[in-house]
Write a protein that holds these residues in place. Structure first.
Motif, PDB file in Angstrom:
ATOM      1  N   ASP A 115       0.832  -1.206   0.000  1.00  0.00           N
ATOM      2  CA  ASP A 115       0.000   0.000   0.000  1.00  0.00           C
ATOM      3  C   ASP A 115       0.863   1.252   0.000  1.00  0.00           C
ATOM      4  OD1 ASP A 115      -2.308  -1.519   0.032  1.00  0.00           O
ATOM      5  OD2 ASP A 115      -2.502  -1.430   2.216  1.00  0.00           O
ATOM      6  N   ASP A 116       2.147   1.094   0.338  1.00  0.00           N
ATOM      7  CA  ASP A 116       3.091   2.217   0.350  1.00  0.00           C
ATOM      8  C   ASP A 116       3.720   2.448  -1.019  1.00  0.00           C
ATOM      9  OD1 ASP A 116       2.670   2.552   3.056  1.00  0.00           O
ATOM     10  OD2 ASP A 116       4.520   1.582   3.669  1.00  0.00           O
ATOM     11  N   LYS A 117       3.147   1.825  -2.059  1.00  0.00           N
ATOM     12  CA  LYS A 117       3.733   1.908  -3.404  1.00  0.00           C
ATOM     13  C   LYS A 117       2.622   2.035  -4.433  1.00  0.00           C
ATOM     14  CE  LYS A 117       6.784  -0.759  -6.424  1.00  0.00           C
ATOM     15  NZ  LYS A 117       7.932   0.108  -6.530  1.00  0.00           N
ATOM     16  N   GLU A 118       2.873   2.865  -5.438  1.00  0.00           N
ATOM     17  CA  GLU A 118       1.945   3.006  -6.546  1.00  0.00           C
ATOM     18  C   GLU A 118       2.705   2.753  -7.842  1.00  0.00           C
ATOM     19  OE1 GLU A 118      -0.002   6.893  -8.193  1.00  0.00           O
ATOM     20  OE2 GLU A 118      -1.180   6.163  -6.476  1.00  0.00           O
ATOM     21  N   CYS A 119       2.301   1.718  -8.561  1.00  0.00           N
ATOM     22  CA  CYS A 119       2.891   1.306  -9.841  1.00  0.00           C
ATOM     23  C   CYS A 119       4.271   0.667  -9.643  1.00  0.00           C
ATOM     24  CB  CYS A 119       2.956   2.459 -10.825  1.00  0.00           C
ATOM     25  SG  CYS A 119       1.329   3.134 -11.208  1.00  0.00           S
ATOM     26  N   GLY A 120       4.822   0.170 -10.725  1.00  0.00           N
ATOM     27  CA  GLY A 120       6.131  -0.474 -10.670  1.00  0.00           C
ATOM     28  C   GLY A 120       6.051  -1.895 -10.131  1.00  0.00           C
ATOM     29  N   ARG A 121       7.213  -2.548 -10.104  1.00  0.00           N
ATOM     30  CA  ARG A 121       7.288  -3.930  -9.617  1.00  0.00           C
ATOM     31  C   ARG A 121       7.035  -3.992  -8.124  1.00  0.00           C
ATOM     32  NH1 ARG A 121      12.936  -6.096 -11.128  1.00  0.00           N
ATOM     33  NH2 ARG A 121      13.408  -4.043 -10.372  1.00  0.00           N
ATOM     34  N   LYS A 122       6.438  -5.068  -7.689  1.00  0.00           N
ATOM     35  CA  LYS A 122       6.214  -5.296  -6.259  1.00  0.00           C
ATOM     36  C   LYS A 122       7.547  -5.517  -5.573  1.00  0.00           C
ATOM     37  CE  LYS A 122       1.683  -5.416  -6.392  1.00  0.00           C
ATOM     38  NZ  LYS A 122       0.932  -4.290  -5.958  1.00  0.00           N
ATOM     39  N   LYS A 123       7.614  -5.113  -4.306  1.00  0.00           N
ATOM     40  CA  LYS A 123       8.829  -5.315  -3.504  1.00  0.00           C
ATOM     41  C   LYS A 123       8.850  -6.733  -2.955  1.00  0.00           C
ATOM     42  CE  LYS A 123      10.443  -1.116  -3.721  1.00  0.00           C
ATOM     43  NZ  LYS A 123      11.688  -0.751  -4.299  1.00  0.00           N
ATOM     44  N   ALA A 124      10.041  -7.212  -2.642  1.00  0.00           N
ATOM     45  CA  ALA A 124      10.197  -8.548  -2.069  1.00  0.00           C
ATOM     46  C   ALA A 124       9.533  -8.598  -0.698  1.00  0.00           C
ATOM     47  CB  ALA A 124      11.667  -8.916  -1.965  1.00  0.00           C
ATOM     48  N   GLN A 125       8.687  -9.586  -0.494  1.00  0.00           N
ATOM     49  CA  GLN A 125       7.971  -9.735   0.771  1.00  0.00           C
ATOM     50  C   GLN A 125       8.947  -9.878   1.943  1.00  0.00           C
ATOM     51  OE1 GLN A 125       4.624  -9.394   0.628  1.00  0.00           O
ATOM     52  NE2 GLN A 125       4.584  -9.370   2.844  1.00  0.00           N
ATOM     53  N   ALA A 126      10.055 -10.562   1.724  1.00  0.00           N
ATOM     54  CA  ALA A 126      11.036 -10.784   2.796  1.00  0.00           C
ATOM     55  C   ALA A 126      11.628  -9.459   3.277  1.00  0.00           C
ATOM     56  CB  ALA A 126      12.144 -11.712   2.331  1.00  0.00           C
ATOM     57  N   ASP A 127      11.906  -8.525   2.363  1.00  0.00           N
ATOM     58  CA  ASP A 127      12.453  -7.220   2.751  1.00  0.00           C
ATOM     59  C   ASP A 127      11.454  -6.443   3.601  1.00  0.00           C
ATOM     60  OD1 ASP A 127      14.776  -7.748   1.364  1.00  0.00           O
ATOM     61  OD2 ASP A 127      14.194  -6.589  -0.402  1.00  0.00           O
ATOM     62  N   MET A 128      10.189  -6.450   3.180  1.00  0.00           N
ATOM     63  CA  MET A 128       9.160  -5.748   3.950  1.00  0.00           C
ATOM     64  C   MET A 128       8.975  -6.419   5.312  1.00  0.00           C
ATOM     65  SD  MET A 128       6.330  -4.652   1.072  1.00  0.00           S
ATOM     66  CE  MET A 128       6.130  -6.282   0.354  1.00  0.00           C
ATOM     67  N   GLN A 129       9.059  -7.750   5.349  1.00  0.00           N
ATOM     68  CA  GLN A 129       8.899  -8.461   6.619  1.00  0.00           C
ATOM     69  C   GLN A 129      10.036  -8.135   7.580  1.00  0.00           C
ATOM     70  OE1 GLN A 129       6.102 -10.281   7.448  1.00  0.00           O
ATOM     71  NE2 GLN A 129       7.025 -10.062   9.470  1.00  0.00           N
ATOM     72  N   ASP A 130      11.257  -8.002   7.068  1.00  0.00           N
ATOM     73  CA  ASP A 130      12.391  -7.603   7.916  1.00  0.00           C
ATOM     74  C   ASP A 130      12.115  -6.250   8.570  1.00  0.00           C
ATOM     75  OD1 ASP A 130      13.784  -9.903   7.294  1.00  0.00           O
ATOM     76  OD2 ASP A 130      15.135  -8.918   5.866  1.00  0.00           O
ATOM     77  N   PHE A 131      11.582  -5.309   7.798  1.00  0.00           N
ATOM     78  CA  PHE A 131      11.256  -3.982   8.312  1.00  0.00           C
ATOM     79  C   PHE A 131      10.166  -4.086   9.386  1.00  0.00           C
ATOM     80  CE2 PHE A 131       9.534   0.472   7.026  1.00  0.00           C
ATOM     81  CZ  PHE A 131      10.124   1.040   8.134  1.00  0.00           C
ATOM     82  N   LYS A 132       9.115  -4.859   9.104  1.00  0.00           N
ATOM     83  CA  LYS A 132       8.039  -5.056  10.083  1.00  0.00           C
ATOM     84  C   LYS A 132       8.579  -5.682  11.362  1.00  0.00           C
ATOM     85  CE  LYS A 132       4.430  -5.735   6.683  1.00  0.00           C
ATOM     86  NZ  LYS A 132       3.569  -6.701   6.003  1.00  0.00           N
ATOM     87  N   ASP A 133       9.469  -6.662  11.229  1.00  0.00           N
ATOM     88  CA  ASP A 133      10.038  -7.332  12.397  1.00  0.00           C
ATOM     89  C   ASP A 133      10.816  -6.354  13.282  1.00  0.00           C
ATOM     90  OD1 ASP A 133       8.928  -9.708  11.510  1.00  0.00           O
ATOM     91  OD2 ASP A 133      10.834 -10.524  10.752  1.00  0.00           O
ATOM     92  N   VAL A 134      11.571  -5.451  12.650  1.00  0.00           N
ATOM     93  CA  VAL A 134      12.326  -4.445  13.407  1.00  0.00           C
ATOM     94  C   VAL A 134      11.370  -3.516  14.140  1.00  0.00           C
ATOM     95  CG1 VAL A 134      13.862  -2.441  13.191  1.00  0.00           C
ATOM     96  CG2 VAL A 134      14.380  -4.541  11.957  1.00  0.00           C
ATOM     97  N   MET A 135      10.332  -3.062  13.444  1.00  0.00           N
ATOM     98  CA  MET A 135       9.349  -2.184  14.081  1.00  0.00           C
ATOM     99  C   MET A 135       8.684  -2.882  15.270  1.00  0.00           C
ATOM    100  SD  MET A 135       7.554  -0.164  10.899  1.00  0.00           S
ATOM    101  CE  MET A 135       6.319   0.578  11.950  1.00  0.00           C
ATOM    102  N   ASP A 136       8.330  -4.146  15.096  1.00  0.00           N
ATOM    103  CA  ASP A 136       7.696  -4.903  16.183  1.00  0.00           C
ATOM    104  C   ASP A 136       8.652  -5.099  17.350  1.00  0.00           C
ATOM    105  OD1 ASP A 136       5.372  -5.071  14.713  1.00  0.00           O
ATOM    106  OD2 ASP A 136       5.693  -7.150  14.080  1.00  0.00           O
ATOM    107  N   LYS A 137       9.877  -5.491  17.060  1.00  0.00           N
ATOM    108  CA  LYS A 137      10.871  -5.738  18.103  1.00  0.00           C
ATOM    109  C   LYS A 137      11.137  -4.480  18.935  1.00  0.00           C
ATOM    110  CE  LYS A 137      14.677  -7.717  19.902  1.00  0.00           C
ATOM    111  NZ  LYS A 137      14.515  -8.289  21.202  1.00  0.00           N
TER     112      LYS A 137
END
Length: 166
Positions: free
Chosen positions: A93-115
């Motif tokens: 949802d943080d992106k408009e158009c272009g290729r989708k980002k790797a789920q693993a990269d976004m999950q790493d970011f989410k994990d840091v925020m949660d931790k």
């Protein structure tokens, strides 16, 4: 602004700058090319930690940025605000158009925020902070920059919000 610290750019990055008004009592904790960690002494004799952040642009090096943020977070005992260019989106949802980002990269970011128990500060105006300046179907927009607050600080900073100005 009467106080500040600037960390020189490396390569194509713009570097980091933290500026403050003269009536604020700010002390630097640590800094590098990817962060500026400061302690703001508030009028009510409390302290707030503010960390300016620049996530590594190379996805293969981004874990070192997350590790630095974890180290900073381990020393925080105050209300904490973290903001800057994370160079990754949190979800598609943080992106408009272009290729989708790797789920693993976004999950790493989410994990840091949660931790670190960090949550996004409400964006009142604007959303996308980066645009590739192309036209038509080649135009890509992303929310790479954001400000977050520690969950323990939400009640102390209930009206904090950000604005995206382009």
């Amino acid at each position: 602004m009467n106080g500040g610290l600037a960390v020189s750019a490396e390569g194509q990055s713009d570097g980091l700058t933290l500026l403050w008004k003269k009536d604020l009592d700010v002390s630097m904790q640590t800094y590098s090319k990817h962060h500026i960690d400061s302690l703001v002494h508030m009028e009510n004799n409390s302290n707030m930690r503010f960390t300016k952040f620049y996530g590594h642009a190379n996805p293969n090096m981004r874990n070192s940025s997350w590790e630095m943020l974890r180290r900073a977070g381990n020393s925080v005992q105050e209300d904490w605000v973290v903001g800057g260019d994370f160079n990754i989106i949190l979800n598609n949802d943080d992106k408009e158009c272009g290729r989708k980002k790797a789920q693993a990269d976004m999950q790493d970011f989410k994990d840091v925020m949660d931790k670190l128990a960090l949550v996004d500060i409400k964006t009142n105006r604007g959303w996308f902070t980066w645009v590739n300046n192309r036209e038509g179907k080649n135009l890509v927009k992303e929310k790479l920059d954001r400000y977050m607050v520690s969950t323990n600080a939400i009640n102390n900073l209930p009206f904090m919000e950000t604005n995206v100005v382009r």
